[in-house]
Design a protein around this motif. Structure first.
Motif, PDB file in Angstrom:
ATOM      1  N   ARG A 177      95.933 134.938  18.197  1.00  0.00           N
ATOM      2  CA  ARG A 177      96.814 135.814  17.438  1.00  0.00           C
ATOM      3  C   ARG A 177      98.219 135.233  17.331  1.00  0.00           C
ATOM      4  NH1 ARG A 177      95.971 142.266  17.911  1.00  0.00           N
ATOM      5  NH2 ARG A 177      93.706 142.343  17.888  1.00  0.00           N
ATOM      6  N   ASP A 178      98.685 134.633  18.416  1.00  0.00           N
ATOM      7  CA  ASP A 178     100.032 134.057  18.394  1.00  0.00           C
ATOM      8  C   ASP A 178     100.126 132.931  17.364  1.00  0.00           C
ATOM      9  OD1 ASP A 178     101.016 135.754  20.295  1.00  0.00           O
ATOM     10  OD2 ASP A 178     100.633 134.387  21.983  1.00  0.00           O
ATOM     11  N   GLN A 179      99.104 132.064  17.327  1.00  0.00           N
ATOM     12  CA  GLN A 179      99.121 130.971  16.356  1.00  0.00           C
ATOM     13  C   GLN A 179      99.035 131.500  14.929  1.00  0.00           C
ATOM     14  OE1 GLN A 179      96.124 128.095  17.337  1.00  0.00           O
ATOM     15  NE2 GLN A 179      97.075 127.519  19.282  1.00  0.00           N
ATOM     16  N   LEU A 180      98.256 132.555  14.721  1.00  0.00           N
ATOM     17  CA  LEU A 180      98.173 133.141  13.386  1.00  0.00           C
ATOM     18  C   LEU A 180      99.532 133.673  12.944  1.00  0.00           C
ATOM     19  CD1 LEU A 180      94.779 135.113  13.528  1.00  0.00           C
ATOM     20  CD2 LEU A 180      95.255 133.036  12.224  1.00  0.00           C
ATOM     21  N   MET A 181     100.243 134.336  13.848  1.00  0.00           N
ATOM     22  CA  MET A 181     101.538 134.926  13.495  1.00  0.00           C
ATOM     23  C   MET A 181     102.629 133.875  13.339  1.00  0.00           C
ATOM     24  SD  MET A 181     101.094 138.105  12.996  1.00  0.00           S
ATOM     25  CE  MET A 181     102.828 138.563  12.849  1.00  0.00           C
TER      26      MET A 181
END
Length: 461
Positions: free
Chosen positions: A240-244
């Motif tokens: 999720r962090d990489q997506l954001m």
């Protein structure tokens, strides 16, 4: 029971190949419908006139060898499904209707609308064939009301283009799994494929998912369906962090739905991305940012084609001065606005925008002038697609050539075509038909990031 369907003109304009949709039943086309098609085929509106000509040719293909008597009684329609049952097509000379039967005819004089003459055909057949199921098929709501009020027992909308019974069931491109997803899974095989972590699960765990769909739960897991078959499915594990923290042309996602759209649109194996959502959700900005990134940084495409259908009041853009791109400028101002967002902080925003438009070879086109063309090595954006029929969208998507990608944008809450609803929009049809295609992706971007006023208006006004 014999079934007789009387078709209104707007059915043949909506789907010029509608004659094959009634299978083994009898189809009747009133003479008034042929007259209306004859007038429409020469209109300035290129889309509507083209569909009228296709409908006329489809009728002629069935009737061209038949005698006048056979045409009035019914000529067999070839069965597209390959079965033995065939329907029939007949032309009804409604100008010859008189009051020799006790039918509750509407006023069919020259001063009255053609709708009355078409309704009268159905009323006449209802009296002449009391044992048959006689049904008027029209997309005009008021005409359906008039027909029922006149005593016609069966009146229907044209439903072949409906792929859903309720718009809330349209694929969104993602599914929220409540709680901890992995706590509900008994068996999983995890493997590494290059830099990707893949989880192989039994299909029964998620029986309704489709390929390229995103899944996320309340405990932090996020994944994308990589493949699906009858027995198992593969999930690509995503952070999720990489997506954001993705960035494209200086743009970062503001919410998780935008982050999933960023990831989806940038996948090289996906040739078509459909982005739906309300005004202000960022659909156009995401499509534009990725296009500039793919053309100027990744060198994947040679040009960007931006197109939309011109509204009815501007059917013929030839009346406007300038080149085709200059004529289209009033209706493609949204892309100019988004270019300003991407380059508004530059030292000289106007110069930056003109430089990018030239360097990325951005071309503004009207859908009315894309017929018969083929676009190779191109990134194509179709805006305001919610007002297009399935037939129109198909004719556009078949223009996509080698090494090209198409992004289709639309908001089903802003349909301005009186014969199209969210259930019958070509955009809804495209989403449902393409969601299981491995080279297509769907994403509903729901969060409104334009302004708090825009969010209020979308939800409350």
């Amino acid at each position: 029971m014999e079934k007789i369907f009387v078709l209104d003109t707007n059915v043949l304009l909506h789907d010029p190949m509608a004659l094959s949709a009634f299978h083994e039943h009898r189809v009747v086309i009133p003479m008034t419908v042929l007259e209306e098609l004859d007038h429409i085929k020469d209109r300035r509106d290129k889309d509507v006139s083209r569909e009228a000509r296709i409908a006329i040719n489809a009728i002629d293909k069935i009737l061209f060898n038949a005698s006048p008597k056979a045409i009035q009684e019914g000529v067999p329609i070839p069965n597209a499904r390959g079965g033995d049952d065939v329907g029939s097509l007949a032309i009804f000379p409604d100008q010859l209707i008189n009051h020799d039967v006790p039918a509750p005819y509407l006023d069919g004089s020259q001063q009255q609308a053609n709708d009355n003459r078409i309704i009268n055909v159905a009323l006449h057949l209802q009296v002449k064939s009391p044992k048959a199921y006689v049904c008027l098929v029209t997309k005009d709501i008021n005409m359906r009301l008039k027909a029922k009020g006149s005593g016609l027992e069966n009146v229907e909308d044209y439903r072949k283009d409906r792929v859903l019974d309720d718009i809330q069931y349209m694929a969104k491109g993602y599914e929220h799994l409540p709680g901890n997803f992995w706590g509900q899974v008994d068996k999983v095989d995890t493997l590494r494929d290059g830099g990707q972590t893949l989880h192989v699960l039994n299909r029964s765990v998620l029986p309704k998912v489709h390929i390229n769909e995103f899944l996320y739960d309340d405990s932090g897991f996020a994944g994308m369906v990589k493949s699906v078959d009858e027995d198992k499915l593969e999930l690509q594990d995503l952070s999720r962090d990489q997506l954001m923290h993705q960035r494209m042309w200086g743009l970062s996602p503001r919410n998780f739905e935008q982050a999933m759209a960023f990831f989806l649109i940038s996948r090289p194996h996906i040739d078509m991305t459909v982005l739906t959502g309300p005004a202000g959700s960022g659909k156009t900005l995401i499509a534009l940012a990725y296009g500039l990134h793919a053309i100027l940084e990744e060198k994947r495409f040679d040009k960007m084609i931006v197109a939309r259908s011109t509204p009815p009041m501007a059917e013929d853009i030839g009346f406007l001065p300038g080149t085709e791109e200059e004529k289209m400028a009033p209706w493609l101002a949204a892309f100019e606005d988004n270019l300003e967002v991407l380059h508004g902080t530059d030292e000289s925003p106007y110069s930056s925008i003109e430089y990018v438009k030239d360097k990325a070879n951005i071309q503004f086109k009207s859908l009315n002038f894309m017929r018969g063309r083929s676009f190779n090595n191109a990134y194509i954006v179709i805006d305001e697609a919610q007002g297009l029929t399935q037939f129109q969208l198909k004719s556009i998507i078949t223009r996509v050539g080698v090494n090209s990608k198409i992004v289709v944008l639309g908001n089903l809450a802003q349909i301005d075509n009186k014969y199209i609803s969210p259930l019958t929009s070509g955009l809804t049809y495209l989403v449902e038909k393409s969601k299981n295609f491995e080279h297509a992706g769907v994403m509903h971007v729901n969060g409104i990031e334009r302004s708090r006023l825009a969010a209020f208006a979308e939800e409350n006004l």
